[in-house]
Design an enzyme around this catalytic site. Sequence first.
Site, PDB file in Angstrom:
ATOM      1  N   CYS A   1      -3.039 -96.101 -49.269  1.00 16.39           N
ATOM      2  CA  CYS A   1      -1.442 -97.168 -49.965  1.00 16.39           C
ATOM      3  C   CYS A   1      -0.266 -96.304 -50.058  1.00 16.39           C
ATOM      4  O   CYS A   1      -0.197 -95.565 -50.858  1.00 16.39           O
ATOM      5  CB  CYS A   1      -1.567 -98.082 -50.327  1.00 16.39           C
ATOM      6  SG  CYS A   1      -0.546 -99.418 -50.818  1.00 16.39           S
TER       7      CYS A   1
ATOM      8  N   HIS B   1      -3.652-104.766 -43.768  1.00 21.81           N
ATOM      9  CA  HIS B   1      -2.895-103.861 -44.358  1.00 21.81           C
ATOM     10  C   HIS B   1      -1.868-104.989 -44.883  1.00 21.81           C
ATOM     11  O   HIS B   1      -1.499-104.852 -46.145  1.00 21.81           O
ATOM     12  CB  HIS B   1      -3.452-102.272 -44.065  1.00 21.81           C
ATOM     13  CG  HIS B   1      -2.764-101.489 -45.804  1.00 21.81           C
ATOM     14  ND1 HIS B   1      -4.123-100.556 -46.480  1.00 21.81           N
ATOM     15  CD2 HIS B   1      -1.767-101.399 -45.638  1.00 21.81           C
ATOM     16  CE1 HIS B   1      -2.968-100.471 -47.165  1.00 21.81           C
ATOM     17  NE2 HIS B   1      -1.837-100.743 -47.250  1.00 21.81           N
ATOM     18  N   GLU B   2      -1.209-104.279 -43.845  1.00 19.77           N
ATOM     19  CA  GLU B   2       0.170-104.336 -44.482  1.00 19.77           C
ATOM     20  C   GLU B   2       0.536-106.314 -44.543  1.00 19.77           C
ATOM     21  O   GLU B   2       1.529-106.546 -45.607  1.00 19.77           O
ATOM     22  CB  GLU B   2       1.026-104.701 -43.166  1.00 19.77           C
ATOM     23  CG  GLU B   2       1.150-102.763 -42.112  1.00 19.77           C
ATOM     24  CD  GLU B   2       1.382-101.769 -44.164  1.00 19.77           C
ATOM     25  OE1 GLU B   2       2.220-102.366 -44.854  1.00 19.77           O
ATOM     26  OE2 GLU B   2       1.361-100.568 -43.871  1.00 19.77           O
TER      27      GLU B   2
ATOM     28  N   HIS C   1       0.009-107.132 -47.674  1.00 20.51           N
ATOM     29  CA  HIS C   1       0.812-106.501 -48.478  1.00 20.51           C
ATOM     30  C   HIS C   1       1.853-107.777 -49.045  1.00 20.51           C
ATOM     31  O   HIS C   1       2.445-108.153 -50.231  1.00 20.51           O
ATOM     32  CB  HIS C   1       2.180-105.660 -47.772  1.00 20.51           C
ATOM     33  CG  HIS C   1       1.553-103.958 -48.810  1.00 20.51           C
ATOM     34  ND1 HIS C   1       1.050-103.682 -49.683  1.00 20.51           N
ATOM     35  CD2 HIS C   1       1.129-103.434 -47.912  1.00 20.51           C
ATOM     36  CE1 HIS C   1       0.984-102.468 -50.269  1.00 20.51           C
ATOM     37  NE2 HIS C   1       0.869-101.913 -49.062  1.00 20.51           N
TER      38      HIS C   1
END
Length: 203
Positions: free
Chosen positions: A139, A187-188, A191
């Site tokens: 990241c 993953h995004e 966030h």
Amino acid sequence: MIKRILLLCLISSFGMLTACSPALNFSKQERALIHTGTEANPFRVLTIVDPKDSQILRTPSRDLKKIKNNKDLSLLLKRMQVTMDKEEGIGIAAPQIGINRNIFLFTRIHETSKKVQVAINPKIIAHAPETVCFKRDGCLSIPDIRGNSRRYDWIEVRYYDENGILKQEKFSGHVRPENFTAVIFQHEFDHIQGVLFIDKLCE
Ligand SMILES: [Zn+2]
């Protein structure tokens, strides 16, 4: 009506959907940050090393109301793209540059074009029944650390692109070097919930 909204929020909080705060346009502070540079200027990437940054990275984001003909959004997206390029990333989410909005870029890494896709107000509407362990997640906001993370091998998603067109797609794959678009999206997506890969480590 209120009951219905509450019920929807309850359903959301159980799983993969975003928070139930109403969609709003950019605030004055958000617009000021977007306009600290031109299209060619990258943003500073927030990291968990800095306590103030960390607070922003850990805050769940909100939907954006106006997508079409939004000049602030266009500038934000272009600057996010140059930031990602500069950092040699394959995805970047708005909280990573200091804006808590449900907006991110992800690379369609399974495609030959490796097109970078914009996702606005995204939702994960279905996923594989079980998780797998993705190798060596990383990241931009967590410098110098790699770790294996728990991910779904496939997800079905809905999001708006930069033109305000609603897209529904299924992404799959958790294997490098080219078959892991599903992982990049997850993953995004994490966030914008304030979640980082270090929260889902596996052996
Ligand atoms: Zn990240």
